[in-house]
Write an enzyme that holds these catalytic residues in place. Structure first.
Site, PDB file in Angstrom:
ATOM      1  N   LYS A 194       0.934  -1.143  -0.107  1.00  0.00           N
ATOM      2  CA  LYS A 194      -0.030  -0.006   0.188  1.00  0.00           C
ATOM      3  C   LYS A 194       1.041   1.263  -0.182  1.00  0.00           C
ATOM      4  CE  LYS A 194      -3.363   2.547   3.000  1.00  0.00           C
ATOM      5  NZ  LYS A 194      -4.217   2.378   4.110  1.00  0.00           N
ATOM      6  N   ASP A 211      -2.557  10.144   3.964  1.00  0.00           N
ATOM      7  CA  ASP A 211      -4.030   9.492   4.043  1.00  0.00           C
ATOM      8  C   ASP A 211      -4.874  10.573   5.172  1.00  0.00           C
ATOM      9  OD1 ASP A 211      -6.429   8.353   4.336  1.00  0.00           O
ATOM     10  OD2 ASP A 211      -5.762   6.625   5.490  1.00  0.00           O
ATOM     11  N   LYS A 234     -10.352  12.497   8.546  1.00  0.00           N
ATOM     12  CA  LYS A 234      -9.858  12.100   9.904  1.00  0.00           C
ATOM     13  C   LYS A 234      -9.847  13.331  10.732  1.00  0.00           C
ATOM     14  CE  LYS A 234      -6.619   8.390   8.299  1.00  0.00           C
ATOM     15  NZ  LYS A 234      -7.267   7.221   8.963  1.00  0.00           N
ATOM     16  N   ASP A 282       1.350   6.015   5.925  1.00  0.00           N
ATOM     17  CA  ASP A 282       0.701   5.070   5.235  1.00  0.00           C
ATOM     18  C   ASP A 282       1.205   4.722   3.899  1.00  0.00           C
ATOM     19  OD1 ASP A 282      -1.719   3.763   5.573  1.00  0.00           O
ATOM     20  OD2 ASP A 282      -2.928   5.166   4.574  1.00  0.00           O
ATOM     21  N   ASP A 307     -12.254   7.134   3.988  1.00  0.00           N
ATOM     22  CA  ASP A 307     -11.121   6.833   4.551  1.00  0.00           C
ATOM     23  C   ASP A 307     -10.468   5.065   4.396  1.00  0.00           C
ATOM     24  OD1 ASP A 307      -8.862   7.336   6.227  1.00  0.00           O
ATOM     25  OD2 ASP A 307     -10.061   7.330   8.079  1.00  0.00           O
ATOM     26  N   GLU A 311      -9.607   3.715   2.113  1.00  0.00           N
ATOM     27  CA  GLU A 311      -8.987   3.592   0.692  1.00  0.00           C
ATOM     28  C   GLU A 311      -7.817   2.694   0.334  1.00  0.00           C
ATOM     29  OE1 GLU A 311      -7.770   5.287   3.146  1.00  0.00           O
ATOM     30  OE2 GLU A 311      -5.644   4.881   3.066  1.00  0.00           O
ATOM     31  N   ARG A 314      -7.929  -0.541   0.975  1.00  0.00           N
ATOM     32  CA  ARG A 314      -8.381  -1.626   0.271  1.00  0.00           C
ATOM     33  C   ARG A 314      -8.817  -1.208  -1.114  1.00  0.00           C
ATOM     34  NH1 ARG A 314     -12.901  -2.159   4.890  1.00  0.00           N
ATOM     35  NH2 ARG A 314     -11.023  -0.956   5.961  1.00  0.00           N
TER      36      ARG A 314
HETATM   37  N1  BES Z   1      -4.466   4.205   7.023  1.00  0.00           N
HETATM   38  C1  BES Z   1      -5.506   3.797   7.769  1.00  0.00           C
HETATM   39  C2  BES Z   1      -5.304   2.961   8.720  1.00  0.00           C
HETATM   40  C3  BES Z   1      -4.563   3.342  10.060  1.00  0.00           C
HETATM   41  C4  BES Z   1      -5.050   4.068  11.008  1.00  0.00           C
HETATM   42  C5  BES Z   1      -3.136   2.845   9.982  1.00  0.00           C
HETATM   43  C6  BES Z   1      -4.528   4.296  11.994  1.00  0.00           C
HETATM   44  C7  BES Z   1      -2.485   2.854  11.252  1.00  0.00           C
HETATM   45  C8  BES Z   1      -3.049   3.885  12.396  1.00  0.00           C
HETATM   46  C9  BES Z   1      -6.720   3.430   6.837  1.00  0.00           C
HETATM   47  O1  BES Z   1      -6.600   3.727   5.558  1.00  0.00           O
HETATM   48  C10 BES Z   1      -7.945   3.689   7.705  1.00  0.00           C
HETATM   49  O2  BES Z   1      -8.228   5.052   7.714  1.00  0.00           O
HETATM   50  N2  BES Z   1      -8.635   3.018   8.056  1.00  0.00           N
HETATM   51  C11 BES Z   1     -10.006   2.996   8.606  1.00  0.00           C
HETATM   52  C12 BES Z   1     -10.779   2.210   8.020  1.00  0.00           C
HETATM   53  C13 BES Z   1     -12.288   2.610   8.580  1.00  0.00           C
HETATM   54  C14 BES Z   1     -12.895   3.732   7.861  1.00  0.00           C
HETATM   55  C15 BES Z   1     -13.419   1.455   8.188  1.00  0.00           C
HETATM   56  C16 BES Z   1      -9.868   2.727   9.953  1.00  0.00           C
HETATM   57  O3  BES Z   1      -8.905   1.795  10.456  1.00  0.00           O
HETATM   58  O4  BES Z   1     -10.299   3.653  10.975  1.00  0.00           O
HETATM   59 ZN    ZN Z   2      -4.832   4.622   4.758  1.00  0.00          ZN
HETATM   60 ZN    ZN Z   3      -7.792   5.709   5.575  1.00  0.00          ZN
END
Ligand code: BES
Ligand code: ZN
Ligand code: ZN
Length: 485
Positions: free
Chosen positions: A256, A261, A268, A279, A338, A340, A342
């Site tokens: 990834k 992000d 966020k 990220d 968010d 994104e 996947r």
């Molecule tokens: N890059 C983040 C995941 C992440 C968050 C990694 C905090 C490390 C620390 C990912 O893109 C994301 O934002 N995921 C969301 C998914 C949710 C919206 C279903 C998450 O994990 O909150």
């Molecule tokens: Zn992310």
């Molecule tokens: Zn994200």
């Protein structure tokens, strides 16, 4: 960093610092009679002694190894890391390590050398590029001497140090890429880093970078959808390392590469948003792994795929409610911009399918839920393929980059079925790391494992053996995986 190996004490040599690892219950050492009786040697404890230089060192640093029966590769790495950082804090750039006989019992000398180089170089690393005051820069370690190495182990240790240095250099690359501010570390810059690896190893590494138009031609609606809000052009990086006589089915690594992000329209919270410069560490880990296997000249064929883009809000950004058509033809209902990672990985995993991989592993800072579940020391391992799982678990045991199995299964796959498209990009909060993995599985038709490195890829607080920032966790793991395949 210069390594020297000594099989016997060198009377003429006086080291500024000698690191003496001690187990609980160890008696004073024969050539170096430092009294350790009142040093309790709990794991990670240190004690600096100013000694008589006649014994070969001006200072001795006792480092507690804890209980002998609890000794592990990870404890070895950490103890040496603690010693390295302690040396730097005294502004000492040269030191010796008294090689405890237990080190040789724990692993073969080749493996030992590899771990020592990784541990010392990894601990010595500090990201100081933006500190104007040189006083605040950490002193680079110049020379390390390994003492009391049995003569018969010497050549193997030396070879291990060379391999470990290659791995440590790759880890340094990954950490530099991750620590660089996101205004600099754009998709273009990440692609340049991949190209640089190819120019360093022109005989074995190739790199091609696809731009927006080429992605459009391939139908990569996922990457393009996520990239829509950013002024920085997205890149799809394809690296290939081949050091086999025949171009058989490749091992594919997917990473990834979100260089920042923000969450996009589903923005966020401000708190900790800065951390989202990391990220792209899945992508950086793929670049680093290819750099390491090229340096090590492994006999494998590996293809690295890195979809790289920012995820930003704006007038042209993708929205919740949008439906994206991916390269596979499958459609994604976007319910949260968010989620994104996947979406871009869907295109990369579909691209991988065209390469008919023998095996594929993706690395992604995919879910905050994985950090909640596993913390910062173990990456989530999601796979229904026994062979890939066993290889990764073996590579984790070898490298000390820990993983922990997490489930895939129909309940998670059901949770991401969309009412109006093929899949939706979020489920509920429950089991959401597994739902994210199940989403990825929709785009996979080959032996595959997903590593969620959200917790392991960076630390916000320094540990006694590793400074804060990107960790490089996963490079040694993937290198060993590629040695085993
Ligand atoms: N890059 C983040 C995941 C992440 C968050 C990694 C905090 C490390 C620390 C990912 O893109 C994301 O934002 N995921 C969301 C998914 C949710 C919206 C279903 C998450 O994990 O909150
Ligand atoms: Zn992310
Ligand atoms: Zn994200």
């Amino acid at each position: 960093m210069q390594w020297t190996i000594r099989t016997a004490p060198q009377p003429s040599e006086i080291l500024p610092l000698l690191v003496v690892p001690v187990f609980m219950g160890d008696k004073a050492l024969k050539d170096y009679p430092v009294v350790s009786d009142d040093f309790d040697a709990k794991f990670g404890k240190t004690q600096l002694l100013y000694t008589d230089p006649a014994m070969g060192a001006a200072r001795v640093l006792l480092v507690g190894l804890g209980e002998r029966k609890a000794f592990s590769i990870i404890r070895l790495q950490r103890a040496l890391g603690i010693a390295t950082i302690a040396a730097q804090s005294k502004k000492l750039t040269t030191f010796g390590i008294l090689m405890h006989e237990a080190f040789f019992k724990k692993c073969k000398p080749l493996v030992l050398g590899e771990h020592i180089a990784r541990a010392v170089k990894g601990a010595a690393y500090s990201y100081d590029a933006y500190k104007s005051n040189e006083e605040r820069h950490v002193a680079a370690i110049e020379a390390v001497t390994l003492l009391q190495v049995p003569a018969v182990r010497r050549t193997a240790i030396e070879r291990g140090l060379v391999a470990g240095t290659s791995i440590a250099n790759a880890i340094t690359l990954v950490r530099d890429l991750g620590n660089t501010p996101p205004m600099i570390m754009t998709p273009t810059k990440l692609a340049e880093a991949a190209m640089d690896v190819a120019s360093e190893y022109p005989k074995t590494v190739k790199c091609e970078v696809m731009d927006r138009e080429q992605m459009l031609e391939l139908g990569m609606g996922g990457v393009l959808g996520v990239a829509a809000g950013s002024a920085e052009p997205p890149k799809f990086i394809v690296m290939e390392y081949n050091n086999t006589p025949k171009a058989g089915a490749p091992i594919v690594l997917v990473g990834k590469g979100i260089t920042f992000d923000s969450g996009g329209i589903s923005i966020k919270p401000a708190d900790k948003m800065d951390e989202m410069k990391f990220d792209m560490l899945g992508g950086a880990t793929v670049i680093g792994t290819i750099a390491a296997v090229a340096a090590l000249q492994l006999r494998v064929r590996v293809i690295g795929l890195i979809p790289a883009t920012e995820n930003l809000p704006g007038g042209s950004a993708y929205r919740p409610g949008d439906i994206l058509r991916t390269m596979s033809g499958k459609t994604i209902e976007v319910l949260n911009t968010d989620a994104e990672g996947r979406i871009i990985l869907a295109d990369a995993l579909s691209y991988a399918a065209k390469l008919k991989p023998r095996m594929c592993v993706d690395l992604a800072t995919l879910t905050g839920a994985c950090v909640v579940a596993l913390g910062t020391e173990r990456a989530g391992l999601f796979s229904q393929d026994t062979k890939v799982t066993n290889l990764i678990e073996a590579a984790a045991a070898y490298s000390g980059d820990q993983v922990w199995r997490m489930p895939l299964g129909e309940e998670y796959s059901e949770a991401i079925v969309s009412e109006i498209a093929d899949v939706k990009n979020i489920s509920g909060r429950d089991g959401s790391s597994s739902a994210a993995a199940a989403f990825l599985a929709e785009f996979v038709d080959y032996p595959w494992a997903h590593l969620d490195i959200a917790g392991t890829a960076w630390n916000m607080k320094s540990k006694p053996w590793l400074r804060a920032g990107a960790t490089g966790h996963g490079v040694h793991l993937m290198v060993e995986f590629l040695r085993l395949v």
